[in-house]
Design a protein around this motif. Structure first.
Motif, PDB file in Angstrom:
ATOM      1  N   VAL A   1       0.869  -1.174   0.000  1.00  0.00           N
ATOM      2  CA  VAL A   1       0.000   0.000   0.000  1.00  0.00           C
ATOM      3  C   VAL A   1       0.905   1.223   0.000  1.00  0.00           C
ATOM      4  O   VAL A   1       1.737   1.381   0.902  1.00  0.00           O
ATOM      5  CB  VAL A   1      -0.948   0.051   1.215  1.00  0.00           C
TER       6      VAL A   1
ATOM      7  N   SER B   1       2.487   0.278  -8.953  1.00  0.00           N
ATOM      8  CA  SER B   1       1.534  -0.488  -8.144  1.00  0.00           C
ATOM      9  C   SER B   1       0.575  -1.272  -9.033  1.00  0.00           C
ATOM     10  O   SER B   1       0.259  -2.440  -8.751  1.00  0.00           O
ATOM     11  CB  SER B   1       0.756   0.454  -7.217  1.00  0.00           C
ATOM     12  N   ARG B   2       0.121  -0.640 -10.119  1.00  0.00           N
ATOM     13  CA  ARG B   2      -0.767  -1.354 -11.036  1.00  0.00           C
ATOM     14  C   ARG B   2      -0.025  -2.491 -11.735  1.00  0.00           C
ATOM     15  O   ARG B   2      -0.600  -3.563 -11.985  1.00  0.00           O
ATOM     16  CB  ARG B   2      -1.356  -0.378 -12.055  1.00  0.00           C
TER      17      ARG B   2
ATOM     18  N   ALA C   1       0.148  -5.338  -9.312  1.00  0.00           N
ATOM     19  CA  ALA C   1      -1.163  -5.968  -9.204  1.00  0.00           C
ATOM     20  C   ALA C   1      -1.424  -6.921 -10.369  1.00  0.00           C
ATOM     21  O   ALA C   1      -1.894  -8.046 -10.179  1.00  0.00           O
ATOM     22  CB  ALA C   1      -2.251  -4.898  -9.133  1.00  0.00           C
TER      23      ALA C   1
ATOM     24  N   ARG D   1      -1.077  -8.438  -3.704  1.00  0.00           N
ATOM     25  CA  ARG D   1      -1.877  -7.286  -4.103  1.00  0.00           C
ATOM     26  C   ARG D   1      -1.057  -6.004  -3.995  1.00  0.00           C
ATOM     27  O   ARG D   1      -0.053  -5.960  -3.292  1.00  0.00           O
ATOM     28  CB  ARG D   1      -3.109  -7.146  -3.202  1.00  0.00           C
TER      29      ARG D   1
ATOM     30  N   ASN E   1      -1.978  -1.614  -3.888  1.00  0.00           N
ATOM     31  CA  ASN E   1      -2.922  -0.507  -3.979  1.00  0.00           C
ATOM     32  C   ASN E   1      -2.261   0.778  -3.485  1.00  0.00           C
ATOM     33  O   ASN E   1      -1.128   0.756  -2.990  1.00  0.00           O
ATOM     34  CB  ASN E   1      -4.170  -0.802  -3.137  1.00  0.00           C
TER      35      ASN E   1
ATOM     36  N   LEU F   1      -7.031  -1.127   3.071  1.00  0.00           N
ATOM     37  CA  LEU F   1      -6.465  -1.741   1.867  1.00  0.00           C
ATOM     38  C   LEU F   1      -5.434  -2.813   2.206  1.00  0.00           C
ATOM     39  O   LEU F   1      -5.251  -3.765   1.444  1.00  0.00           O
ATOM     40  CB  LEU F   1      -5.828  -0.669   0.982  1.00  0.00           C
TER      41      LEU F   1
ATOM     42  N   THR G   1      -7.263  -4.840  -5.832  1.00  0.00           N
ATOM     43  CA  THR G   1      -5.861  -4.679  -6.203  1.00  0.00           C
ATOM     44  C   THR G   1      -5.738  -3.772  -7.423  1.00  0.00           C
ATOM     45  O   THR G   1      -6.666  -3.679  -8.239  1.00  0.00           O
ATOM     46  CB  THR G   1      -5.190  -6.048  -6.468  1.00  0.00           C
TER      47      THR G   1
ATOM     48  N   GLN H   1      -5.693  -0.529  -7.370  1.00  0.00           N
ATOM     49  CA  GLN H   1      -6.572   0.625  -7.239  1.00  0.00           C
ATOM     50  C   GLN H   1      -5.917   1.745  -6.432  1.00  0.00           C
ATOM     51  O   GLN H   1      -5.026   1.514  -5.620  1.00  0.00           O
ATOM     52  CB  GLN H   1      -7.877   0.214  -6.549  1.00  0.00           C
ATOM     53  N   THR H   2      -6.422   2.960  -6.638  1.00  0.00           N
ATOM     54  CA  THR H   2      -6.034   4.102  -5.823  1.00  0.00           C
ATOM     55  C   THR H   2      -7.272   4.646  -5.128  1.00  0.00           C
ATOM     56  O   THR H   2      -8.258   4.993  -5.790  1.00  0.00           O
ATOM     57  CB  THR H   2      -5.392   5.215  -6.672  1.00  0.00           C
TER      58      THR H   2
END
Length: 251
Positions: free
Chosen positions: A137, A165-166, A169, A178, A180, A230, A239, A241-242
């Motif tokens: 996170v 991060s994406r 994921a 995951r 996020n 998260l 996962t 996501q922001t």
């Protein structure tokens, strides 16, 4: 109780401290990551009260891969596993316009934040894969959704962190991993608290407050609560996501 420990990079900062305190009762342990001030990390731990026995201070200099690996190793040795890696580290910056930002300033913030995050990823992923679980996170910025002039030095590296991060994921989900991010708005903690006191006039800040749907600036606990969600098992199907936590500032 979530599996493993929570490792908080930048655990001595304004937001990092709130995150450490929020996570202490929900994880098997908390590692408070610091760059150069172990005393500050121990102060964060002392303020945890009854949960301080489940916390340790670990060196985590984002410019030093060895320091990062040492902090991760100490956490695994103490708690057995790392369940979540929280990235709340960063550079103390001002808010110059793009035309005033020097190449050295760009290099510093990108090296510490964006490249630092790649070092965290490289050192953490092998543990997450071996465990078959784990999540990242990252604390980023609402400026990537509602840009305030003067925030490029902060928002540009954080846009890269969101993209990474994406990527994590998408590519690491098959291993149970995951990733996020949480994007704070105007928060009265850490650098945000300093800005509220020293940047612009009270009249300007009041006009900004009125732009926020909830008509108040955020608190550190607002960000800590979002990070805790998260990172937890309650978000096990979320996962890439922001989560924007800005009281409606970006609407």
């Amino acid at each position: 109780m979530n599996r493993g420990a929570a490792f908080v990079v930048g655990g001595t900062g304004g937001l990092g401290r709130e995150i450490c305190h929020r996570l202490a009762s929900e994880w098997e342990g908390v590692s408070v990551g610091y760059r150069s001030a172990p005393g500050k990390a121990h102060a964060v731990i002392e303020a945890m009260g009854d949960t301080k026995k489940q916390a340790i201070a670990v060196s985590c200099d984002l410019s030093d891969r060895t320091s990062i690996e040492s902090g991760i190793r100490a956490t695994v040795e103490r708690f057995g596993a790392i369940g979540t890696m929280i990235f709340a580290g960063g550079v103390a910056i001002e808010q110059p316009f793009v035309s005033m930002i020097s190449e050295d300033q760009w290099r510093e913030v990108i090296e510490v934040e964006l490249i630092g995050f790649t070092r965290i990823i490289a050192a953490t992923l092998p543990h997450f894969r071996d465990q078959g679980f784990g999540n990242f996170v990252s604390v980023v910025s609402v400026a990537n959704y509602c840009f305030p002039p003067g925030d490029a030095l902060s928002s540009v590296p954080k846009a890269g962190i969101e993209a990474l991060s994406r990527a994590i994921a998408k590519e690491e989900g098959r291993f149970g991993i995951r990733a996020n991010a949480v994007a704070p708005g105007i928060i009265d903690a850490g650098l945000g608290a300093d800005f509220l006191q020293s940047l612009y006039t009270p009249e300007i800040w009041e006009s900004q407050r009125k732009r926020i749907a909830l008509r108040r600036f955020g608190h550190g606990k607002d960000i800590a609560n979002a990070v805790a969600f998260l990172a937890s098992g309650q978000a096990e199907y979320i996962t890439g996501q922001t989560l924007i936590v800005d009281g409606g500032f970006s609407l």
